[in-house]
Design a protein around this motif. Structure first.
Motif, PDB file in Angstrom:
ATOM      1  N   ARG A   1      -2.027  -4.126   2.010  1.00  0.00           N
ATOM      2  CA  ARG A   1      -3.097  -3.489   2.793  1.00  0.00           C
ATOM      3  C   ARG A   1      -2.506  -2.649   3.917  1.00  0.00           C
ATOM      4  O   ARG A   1      -2.978  -1.542   4.195  1.00  0.00           O
ATOM      5  CB  ARG A   1      -4.039  -4.552   3.361  1.00  0.00           C
ATOM      6  CG  ARG A   1      -5.197  -3.979   4.134  1.00  0.00           C
ATOM      7  CD  ARG A   1      -6.147  -5.091   4.590  1.00  0.00           C
ATOM      8  NE  ARG A   1      -7.224  -4.559   5.379  1.00  0.00           N
ATOM      9  CZ  ARG A   1      -7.176  -4.396   6.702  1.00  0.00           C
ATOM     10  NH1 ARG A   1      -6.104  -4.742   7.376  1.00  0.00           N
ATOM     11  NH2 ARG A   1      -8.213  -3.891   7.350  1.00  0.00           N
ATOM     12  N   ALA A   2      -1.451  -3.140   4.557  1.00  0.00           N
ATOM     13  CA  ALA A   2      -0.811  -2.403   5.648  1.00  0.00           C
ATOM     14  C   ALA A   2      -0.228  -1.077   5.155  1.00  0.00           C
ATOM     15  O   ALA A   2      -0.287  -0.066   5.866  1.00  0.00           O
ATOM     16  CB  ALA A   2       0.264  -3.265   6.294  1.00  0.00           C
ATOM     17  N   VAL A   3       0.323  -1.054   3.947  1.00  0.00           N
ATOM     18  CA  VAL A   3       0.830   0.199   3.377  1.00  0.00           C
ATOM     19  C   VAL A   3      -0.309   1.197   3.221  1.00  0.00           C
ATOM     20  O   VAL A   3      -0.183   2.368   3.588  1.00  0.00           O
ATOM     21  CB  VAL A   3       1.524  -0.041   2.017  1.00  0.00           C
ATOM     22  CG1 VAL A   3       1.775   1.269   1.287  1.00  0.00           C
ATOM     23  CG2 VAL A   3       2.817  -0.787   2.213  1.00  0.00           C
ATOM     24  N   LEU A   4      -1.437   0.740   2.688  1.00  0.00           N
ATOM     25  CA  LEU A   4      -2.583   1.632   2.510  1.00  0.00           C
ATOM     26  C   LEU A   4      -3.110   2.124   3.863  1.00  0.00           C
ATOM     27  O   LEU A   4      -3.457   3.294   4.008  1.00  0.00           O
ATOM     28  CB  LEU A   4      -3.684   0.929   1.716  1.00  0.00           C
ATOM     29  CG  LEU A   4      -3.316   0.569   0.278  1.00  0.00           C
ATOM     30  CD1 LEU A   4      -4.418  -0.262  -0.358  1.00  0.00           C
ATOM     31  CD2 LEU A   4      -3.030   1.814  -0.540  1.00  0.00           C
ATOM     32  N   LEU A   5      -3.145   1.234   4.848  1.00  0.00           N
ATOM     33  CA  LEU A   5      -3.603   1.633   6.183  1.00  0.00           C
ATOM     34  C   LEU A   5      -2.675   2.663   6.809  1.00  0.00           C
ATOM     35  O   LEU A   5      -3.133   3.581   7.501  1.00  0.00           O
ATOM     36  CB  LEU A   5      -3.696   0.407   7.100  1.00  0.00           C
ATOM     37  CG  LEU A   5      -4.885  -0.506   6.886  1.00  0.00           C
ATOM     38  CD1 LEU A   5      -4.695  -1.815   7.649  1.00  0.00           C
ATOM     39  CD2 LEU A   5      -6.166   0.181   7.331  1.00  0.00           C
TER      40      LEU A   5
END
Length: 75
Positions: free
Chosen positions: A63-67
């Motif tokens: 999720r952090a990569v997408l954010l």
């Protein structure tokens, strides 16, 4: 976890983060490639940390990569 967002070029995506190391993201080949590209790299889970290595079975790091690399509209 369902994530809806847009890439820098404005293309929309919707993915489900699975928590499965073999297939961490389902629904967008482009988002899956983005996650694969950054697997093994450190990423901040929030603007102030903590830092964690991106792994396909780690929902928070995916999720952090997408954010970090897209505009997430809903998650």
């Amino acid at each position: 976890m369902l994530v809806i967002g847009r890439f820098e070029d404005g293309s929309a995506y919707q993915v489900r983060i699975t928590g499965d190391a073999e297939r961490p993201v389902v629904g967008s080949v482009r988002a899956a490639s983005l996650v694969e590209l950054h697997t093994g790299e450190p990423v901040l889970l929030s603007p102030t940390g903590p830092r964690r290595t991106v792994a396909g079975d780690d929902v928070q790091s995916v999720r952090a990569v997408l954010l970090r690399h897209t505009s997430v509209l809903d998650s």
